[in-house]
Design an enzyme around this catalytic site. Structure first.
Site, PDB file in Angstrom:
ATOM      1  N   SER A  15       1.149  -1.134  -0.283  1.00 40.90           N
ATOM      2  CA  SER A  15      -0.231  -0.372  -0.263  1.00 40.90           C
ATOM      3  C   SER A  15       1.356   1.371   0.221  1.00 40.90           C
ATOM      4  CB  SER A  15      -0.542   0.041   1.222  1.00 40.90           C
ATOM      5  OG  SER A  15      -1.384   1.831   1.451  1.00 40.90           O
ATOM      6  N   LEU A  17       3.040   4.382   0.072  1.00 42.58           N
ATOM      7  CA  LEU A  17       4.391   4.595  -0.640  1.00 42.58           C
ATOM      8  C   LEU A  17       5.372   3.579  -0.379  1.00 42.58           C
ATOM      9  CD1 LEU A  17       5.394   7.161   2.614  1.00 42.58           C
ATOM     10  CD2 LEU A  17       4.246   7.772  -0.111  1.00 42.58           C
ATOM     11  N   ASP A  36       4.575  -7.532   3.708  1.00 44.80           N
ATOM     12  CA  ASP A  36       3.080  -6.943   4.381  1.00 44.80           C
ATOM     13  C   ASP A  36       2.236  -8.249   5.248  1.00 44.80           C
ATOM     14  OD1 ASP A  36       1.108  -5.116   4.216  1.00 44.80           O
ATOM     15  OD2 ASP A  36       2.394  -4.261   3.157  1.00 44.80           O
ATOM     16  N   ASP A  49       4.105 -10.384  10.274  1.00 48.24           N
ATOM     17  CA  ASP A  49       4.014  -8.861  10.522  1.00 48.24           C
ATOM     18  C   ASP A  49       5.504  -8.505  11.254  1.00 48.24           C
ATOM     19  OD1 ASP A  49       3.817  -7.430  12.928  1.00 48.24           O
ATOM     20  OD2 ASP A  49       2.383  -8.703  13.855  1.00 48.24           O
ATOM     21  N   SER A 138       8.869  10.158  10.271  1.00 51.42           N
ATOM     22  CA  SER A 138       8.050  11.449   9.695  1.00 51.42           C
ATOM     23  C   SER A 138       8.436  12.348  10.586  1.00 51.42           C
ATOM     24  CB  SER A 138       6.986  10.831  10.462  1.00 51.42           C
ATOM     25  OG  SER A 138       6.297  11.987  10.302  1.00 51.42           O
ATOM     26  N   TYR A 151       3.668   8.608  18.439  1.00 50.80           N
ATOM     27  CA  TYR A 151       3.729   8.548  17.074  1.00 50.80           C
ATOM     28  C   TYR A 151       5.190   8.674  17.320  1.00 50.80           C
ATOM     29  CZ  TYR A 151       3.856   7.935  12.307  1.00 50.80           C
ATOM     30  OH  TYR A 151       3.929   8.266  10.231  1.00 50.80           O
ATOM     31  N   LYS A 155       8.556   7.141  15.826  1.00 46.14           N
ATOM     32  CA  LYS A 155       9.734   8.094  14.235  1.00 46.14           C
ATOM     33  C   LYS A 155      10.742   8.186  14.923  1.00 46.14           C
ATOM     34  CE  LYS A 155       6.841   6.730  11.722  1.00 46.14           C
ATOM     35  NZ  LYS A 155       6.699   5.104  10.582  1.00 46.14           N
ATOM     36  N   PHE A 184       2.034  13.070   2.153  1.00 41.39           N
ATOM     37  CA  PHE A 184       2.123  12.618   1.436  1.00 41.39           C
ATOM     38  C   PHE A 184       0.345  11.798   0.801  1.00 41.39           C
ATOM     39  CE2 PHE A 184       6.042  12.124  -1.214  1.00 41.39           C
ATOM     40  CZ  PHE A 184       6.653  13.020  -0.002  1.00 41.39           C
ATOM     41  N   THR A 186      -1.672   9.215   0.386  1.00 42.38           N
ATOM     42  CA  THR A 186      -1.694   7.614   0.525  1.00 42.38           C
ATOM     43  C   THR A 186      -3.018   7.069   1.064  1.00 42.38           C
ATOM     44  OG1 THR A 186      -0.757   7.722   2.558  1.00 42.38           O
ATOM     45  CG2 THR A 186       1.113   7.343   0.503  1.00 42.38           C
TER      46      THR A 186
END
Ligand SMILES: NC(=O)c1ccc[n+]([C@@H]2O[C@H](COP(=O)([O-])OP(=O)(O)OC[C@H]3O[C@@H](n4cnc5c(N)ncnc54)[C@H](O)[C@@H]3O)[C@@H](O)[C@H]2O)c1
Length: 252
Positions: A15, A17, A36, A49, A138, A151, A155, A184, A186
């Site tokens: 999926s 990027l 994936d 996973d 990110s 998050y 990251k 982006f 997506t």
């Protein structure tokens, strides 16, 4: 490094990027294998996973047996997990935090470790190089808005491991680079709704639009070719800087 004819692995390639990067690398003549949770039509696939080292290791070995040791490994798996940590509107607890860290941070480490073992055994190219591993963080790692603590931390961990891994893997001729995207277009971003998402879109400087997945893919290919890119975090964001955001976006 020449890309054509070499093997590549893209984790998260079903999926967004990762899918764009997998197609782009294939168009440049690479033999691409995808790791994936979901299969991807028309590309070689191994399910894993990313937060489980045993599964990731088995998938890397399976794809390497199929296509040869990878020269370019990209990880675009990831998951969000946003909200306030305290008060009546709190949505983030230690379980949410743990899950976000497991997928984004531990997952990145798992793929680096599994792929690094295989790549280190491969024949070096004429420059003594054995390839590159590209992680995806990110810009939230550098300037996370209210509600993004898990998050941002996850990251930030990806960013922080980039240099020590590059230093360690130098003896194998393997480079480590991280891309920190802005926003982006997506499924992860386009399917998100609410005032924070509208506000994020308004923060873009230039170009006046979210990035296109193919622009991320082109950066990945360039990192593959350019041996001087190593041990660094590259912002790919059109001068986007994230302001603090608002508490009331998280009120229920
Ligand atoms: N899209 C953006 O605006 C944006 C901005 C900054 C950073 N990022 C980061 O870029 C990466 C790719 O984002 P995207 O927008 O393409 O997301 P996406 O949701 O479109 O794709 C992520 C892929 O990772 C896979 N995945 C998720 N959890 C997994 C797991 N546990 N094991 C194996 N695979 C798993 C999903 O099945 C999916 O195919 C993510 O790390 C994301 O955090 C995206």
């Amino acid at each position: 490094m020449k890309l054509a004819g070499q093997a590549a692995i893209v984790a998260g390639g079903a999926s967004g990027l990762g899918a764009a990067a997998a197609r782009h690398l294939e168009s440049l003549g690479m033999n691409v294998g995808v790791i994936d949770l979901d299969p991807v039509e028309g590309l070689s696939f191994a399910r894993a996973d990313i937060s489980d080292f045993g599964q990731v290791n088995a998938a890397v070995i399976a794809l390497s047996e199929r296509h040869g040791a990878p020269r370019l490994v990209l990880n675009t798996t990831g998951t969000g997990g946003s909200g306030l940590c305290t008060g009546p509107d709190a949505m983030v607890d230690s379980e949410v935090f743990r899950r976000v860290l497991l997928v984004n941070t531990l997952g990145s480490f798992n793929l680096v470790k599994a792929a690094g073992e295989v790549m280190a055994q491969a024949e070096p190219d004429e420059d003594g190089g054995r390839g590159v591993i590209v992680n995806t963080s990110s810009i939230v790692a550098m300037e996370g808005q209210i509600g993004t603590a898990p998050y941002a931390a996850a990251k930030g961990g990806v960013n922080a491991m980039t240099l020590p891994l590059a230093r360690e893997f130098a003896r194998h001729g393997i480079r480590i680079v991280t891309i920190a995207p802005g926003i982006f277009e997506t499924p992860m971003f386009s399917n998100a709704r609410g005032p924070m998402v509208d506000w994020l879109r308004e923060q873009v400087v230039y170009p006046d639009r979210p990035g296109k997945a193919v622009e991320f893919a082109e950066m990945v290919a360039h990192i593959g070719c350019n041996a001087m890119l190593n041990g660094t975090v590259i912002r790919l964001d059109g001068a986007f800087r994230v302001p603090p955001g608002r508490y009331d976006w998280w009120e229920r």
